[in-house]
Scaffold this motif. Sequence first.
Motif, mmCIF file in Angstrom:
data_model
loop_
_atom_site.group_PDB
_atom_site.id
_atom_site.type_symbol
_atom_site.label_atom_id
_atom_site.label_comp_id
_atom_site.label_asym_id
_atom_site.label_seq_id
_atom_site.Cartn_x
_atom_site.Cartn_y
_atom_site.Cartn_z
ATOM 1 N N ASP A 41 3.996 -2.782 -9.581
ATOM 2 C CA ASP A 41 4.524 -3.013 -8.243
ATOM 3 C C ASP A 41 3.720 -2.247 -7.140
ATOM 4 O O ASP A 41 3.678 -2.914 -6.076
ATOM 5 C CB ASP A 41 6.039 -2.080 -8.310
ATOM 6 N N ILE A 42 3.323 -1.082 -7.234
ATOM 7 C CA ILE A 42 2.655 -0.215 -6.282
ATOM 8 C C ILE A 42 1.230 -0.908 -6.016
ATOM 9 O O ILE A 42 1.161 -1.230 -4.580
ATOM 10 C CB ILE A 42 2.214 1.059 -6.806
ATOM 11 N N PRO A 43 0.542 -1.580 -6.737
ATOM 12 C CA PRO A 43 -0.997 -2.247 -6.209
ATOM 13 C C PRO A 43 -0.420 -3.403 -5.464
ATOM 14 O O PRO A 43 -0.964 -3.915 -4.544
ATOM 15 C CB PRO A 43 -1.669 -2.778 -7.461
ATOM 16 N N GLN A 44 0.794 -4.184 -5.922
ATOM 17 C CA GLN A 44 1.369 -5.500 -5.061
ATOM 18 C C GLN A 44 1.626 -4.812 -3.700
ATOM 19 O O GLN A 44 1.471 -5.557 -2.534
ATOM 20 C CB GLN A 44 2.547 -6.090 -5.991
ATOM 21 N N ILE A 45 2.428 -3.756 -3.445
ATOM 22 C CA ILE A 45 3.007 -3.482 -2.307
ATOM 23 C C ILE A 45 1.899 -3.187 -1.258
ATOM 24 O O ILE A 45 2.004 -3.222 -0.290
ATOM 25 C CB ILE A 45 4.033 -2.217 -2.541
ATOM 26 N N VAL A 46 1.068 -2.161 -1.968
ATOM 27 C CA VAL A 46 -0.277 -1.839 -1.138
ATOM 28 C C VAL A 46 -0.733 -3.174 -0.616
ATOM 29 O O VAL A 46 -1.549 -3.128 0.599
ATOM 30 C CB VAL A 46 -1.084 -0.910 -1.912
ATOM 31 N N GLY A 47 -0.827 -4.137 -1.210
ATOM 32 C CA GLY A 47 -1.744 -5.292 -0.520
ATOM 33 C C GLY A 47 -0.982 -6.304 0.285
ATOM 34 O O GLY A 47 -1.330 -7.360 0.729
ATOM 35 N N ARG A 48 0.520 -5.647 0.679
ATOM 36 C CA ARG A 48 1.272 -6.701 1.482
ATOM 37 C C ARG A 48 0.776 -6.878 2.851
ATOM 38 O O ARG A 48 0.859 -7.869 3.596
ATOM 39 C CB ARG A 48 2.661 -6.283 1.452
ATOM 40 N N ILE A 49 0.161 -5.725 3.407
ATOM 41 C CA ILE A 49 -0.269 -5.647 4.865
ATOM 42 C C ILE A 49 -1.619 -6.563 4.815
ATOM 43 O O ILE A 49 -2.570 -5.663 4.246
ATOM 44 C CB ILE A 49 -0.048 -4.290 5.453
ATOM 45 N N ARG A 50 -1.629 -7.568 5.339
ATOM 46 C CA ARG A 50 -3.058 -8.435 5.598
ATOM 47 C C ARG A 50 -4.174 -8.107 6.275
ATOM 48 O O ARG A 50 -5.237 -8.341 6.583
ATOM 49 C CB ARG A 50 -2.737 -9.888 4.971
ATOM 50 N N THR A 51 -3.547 -7.311 7.590
ATOM 51 C CA THR A 51 -4.553 -7.229 8.720
ATOM 52 C C THR A 51 -5.667 -6.096 8.339
ATOM 53 O O THR A 51 -5.347 -5.000 8.017
ATOM 54 C CB THR A 51 -3.680 -6.743 9.977
ATOM 55 N N LYS A 52 -6.894 -6.906 8.366
ATOM 56 C CA LYS A 52 -7.859 -6.136 7.787
ATOM 57 C C LYS A 52 -8.416 -4.795 8.579
ATOM 58 O O LYS A 52 -8.957 -3.869 8.057
ATOM 59 C CB LYS A 52 -9.152 -6.950 7.635
ATOM 60 N N SER A 53 -8.124 -5.030 9.781
ATOM 61 C CA SER A 53 -8.621 -3.974 10.933
ATOM 62 C C SER A 53 -7.549 -2.511 10.833
ATOM 63 O O SER A 53 -7.652 -1.663 11.333
ATOM 64 C CB SER A 53 -8.399 -4.259 12.155
ATOM 65 N N ASN A 54 -6.228 -3.051 9.899
ATOM 66 C CA ASN A 54 -5.127 -1.679 9.836
ATOM 67 C C ASN A 54 -5.874 -0.684 8.960
ATOM 68 O O ASN A 54 -6.038 -0.649 7.673
ATOM 69 C CB ASN A 54 -4.052 -2.388 9.291
ATOM 70 N N PRO A 55 -5.811 0.487 9.656
ATOM 71 C CA PRO A 55 -6.568 1.637 8.964
ATOM 72 C C PRO A 55 -5.778 2.323 7.557
ATOM 73 O O PRO A 55 -6.175 2.855 6.798
ATOM 74 C CB PRO A 55 -6.643 2.793 9.871
ATOM 75 N N LYS A 94 -3.087 2.503 2.077
ATOM 76 C CA LYS A 94 -2.517 3.519 1.742
ATOM 77 C C LYS A 94 -0.759 3.397 1.420
ATOM 78 O O LYS A 94 -0.380 2.364 2.092
ATOM 79 C CB LYS A 94 -2.548 4.547 2.859
ATOM 80 N N VAL A 95 -0.189 4.076 0.633
ATOM 81 C CA VAL A 95 1.183 4.276 0.663
ATOM 82 C C VAL A 95 1.881 5.499 0.485
ATOM 83 O O VAL A 95 1.290 6.201 -0.340
ATOM 84 C CB VAL A 95 1.787 3.091 -0.506
ATOM 85 N N VAL A 96 2.963 5.725 0.891
ATOM 86 C CA VAL A 96 3.696 7.020 0.672
ATOM 87 C C VAL A 96 4.979 6.556 -0.073
ATOM 88 O O VAL A 96 5.720 5.705 0.101
ATOM 89 C CB VAL A 96 4.374 7.637 2.124
ATOM 90 N N HIS A 97 4.944 7.432 -1.416
ATOM 91 C CA HIS A 97 6.021 7.132 -2.100
ATOM 92 C C HIS A 97 6.927 8.246 -2.299
ATOM 93 O O HIS A 97 6.735 9.433 -2.865
ATOM 94 C CB HIS A 97 5.213 6.755 -3.737
ATOM 95 N N ILE A 98 8.097 7.955 -1.780
ATOM 96 C CA ILE A 98 9.301 9.040 -1.556
ATOM 97 C C ILE A 98 10.137 8.652 -2.988
ATOM 98 O O ILE A 98 10.654 7.751 -3.127
ATOM 99 C CB ILE A 98 10.029 8.844 -0.534
ATOM 100 N N PHE A 99 10.164 9.904 -3.735
ATOM 101 C CA PHE A 99 11.012 9.575 -5.138
ATOM 102 C C PHE A 99 11.812 10.761 -5.539
ATOM 103 O O PHE A 99 11.309 11.891 -4.894
ATOM 104 C CB PHE A 99 9.996 9.255 -6.277
ATOM 105 N N ASN A 100 12.723 10.684 -6.416
ATOM 106 C CA ASN A 100 13.165 11.899 -7.099
ATOM 107 C C ASN A 100 13.117 11.550 -8.531
ATOM 108 O O ASN A 100 12.601 10.531 -8.955
ATOM 109 C CB ASN A 100 14.644 11.989 -6.741
ATOM 110 N N THR A 101 13.691 12.549 -9.295
ATOM 111 C CA THR A 101 13.337 12.614 -10.679
ATOM 112 C C THR A 101 14.770 12.814 -11.523
ATOM 113 O O THR A 101 15.554 13.600 -10.821
ATOM 114 C CB THR A 101 12.240 13.504 -11.364
ATOM 115 N N LYS A 102 14.906 12.510 -12.656
ATOM 116 C CA LYS A 102 16.098 12.929 -13.339
ATOM 117 C C LYS A 102 15.624 13.534 -14.945
ATOM 118 O O LYS A 102 15.674 12.732 -15.918
ATOM 119 C CB LYS A 102 16.918 11.754 -13.796
ATOM 120 N N ALA A 103 15.091 14.587 -14.831
ATOM 121 C CA ALA A 103 14.556 15.332 -16.278
ATOM 122 C C ALA A 103 15.760 15.554 -16.934
ATOM 123 O O ALA A 103 16.917 15.982 -16.520
ATOM 124 C CB ALA A 103 13.937 16.734 -16.000
ATOM 125 N N THR A 104 15.644 15.241 -18.391
ATOM 126 C CA THR A 104 16.753 15.674 -19.203
ATOM 127 C C THR A 104 16.343 16.458 -20.110
ATOM 128 O O THR A 104 15.101 16.673 -20.547
ATOM 129 C CB THR A 104 17.289 14.256 -19.872
#
Length: 536
Positions: free
Chosen positions: A329-343, A347-357
């Motif tokens: 999923d992540i490589p696919q999402i990173v490639g969604r914005i196609r504007t080459k001049s976009n700095p 880059k992607v910010v991944h906001i997440f929680n965890t559920k350790a057991t």
Amino acid sequence: MITKLDIQEKDGFLIMEDFPANCIFNKVKTGCGATTIALTNCENYIIAVPTTELIENKCYPTKDVDGNVKFWKKHERKAGLSPVVTNLFGLYGNFTLELKKKLKDYLSSAGIKKIICTYDKIDKLMEFINPVDFKLMVDEYHNFLKQYSFRDKAINGVLAHFKEFKSYCFLSATPIPKDLKPSIFNGIPEYIANWSESDEITVYPYHTDKPYMVAAKFIKTYQTKGCLNVNGIESKEAYFFINSVTEIKAILKQTQLTEDDYRIICADNLKNRSTLGGYTISGSTDAPKRFNFITSKSFEGVDFHSETGLCFVVSNVQNRHTLVSIDMDIPQIVGRIRTKSNPFRNKVVHIFNTKATDHYTTFEEMEQIVDEEVKAAQERADMFNNAKLSEPAIKQQVNEIKKVGVESYLSYQENKFIVNDMVAKLQLYSYYIATVVYQSDQSLRNTYIQSGMTVTRGKWYVAPEKFVKDLISEPTFRELHKRYCEIKEKPMTFNLGIIEIEHRYPILGRAYRQLGIKELKRLRTIKAIKNALGEN
């Protein structure tokens, strides 16, 4: 065995005349123009894709070949011949009599044929075409594993017919990993594109107890500061990839965004409309907004254009639909914005929680459990096949399998019972993501590091969490003073940021009303403003 394929490339795009035949092709890079090859070459092609959104994105692009921009409204987008792309037929939605007639007319016309359709239409297409006249490209084929639990009929329809075409190619930048590959792909040659340069991807993981609240905080930072400052570069648009309309609604309520500021790209159905209430559903070809919310229907293949947009992924372990995989999923999402001049393009910010057991079945133990279930299913299949059951008995057994549904290991195909290992592979895949990857902050970071080396063959940089926290740190008075004056100079623009700023510093509101914008802009500190107001 995977064979490296020397490719023709230019400026990060494939410029090959066609794909290798009868194979799996790992194109490595997303957004490299692979689909365009099938759409524009001199071969009759059926392009099977996972979503309606992807078809509309190709048939109704926001930019034509001359670079002219047009945003397409919902009533303008219809299945059939594209009004923009020459000789491209989009086949999706209800297969009505009208659509069938359009398809027949198209197939009977002169010229090369290009049909882009959703997976479920392959089975229906067979009665209209002679498959040996067409090449088949199955785009984003890794969805066969990811989506099998709710799209088994559509996927089985492709798998039942792909060998009947002139040739076939299963295409993806994030192919199914070797240890999860269903047996139906055994023996199919696999090629990997040998690019001269690899992409550099930067991931900013942010571990939190409440992912949607942090997403809301990022939005408020955009509102109050006017942008998000990343290493001195300003992002003024945000693209939130979150596969839950319920959580999208929670973010919208928390931030009080108006329709002028948001765009929700999700399936336009009764359930989602009911969940969202008064919030409007849009499409990828609608005009972009400052804050864009995107569900899994547009995680892959869909092109977005933005000069300063930054991608955010929001994952909540309490809602498994939102858990993105690091390898697919992540490589696919990173490639969604196609504007080459976009700095911020890679880059992607991944906001997440965890559920350790404290105690859970390890992945190795789960592999053993699933392996035993597959062996038991094979034993049952052999028993049924050797017993030479009567037609009524076979029918009864098939009905029993259907009652179990997509979770059944058995299926009945070509007059015999077989084991469907797609179910087993999906079980393992889902279990790995939920209990291993999202077990802890460290396990997710380790998965990023490992995937960066093995999946994309590119360079992945995983930023420390402090970097992300600093992005949404409390703004200084000077930052808010500047932003306040910018908004007030455009009095026709309603901005919720003004409320946030005046709540934090009421003195700015008083100074604006008593001194005016020109004088306020000149005063840079609270002390100077107080002196001007005579409040000292």
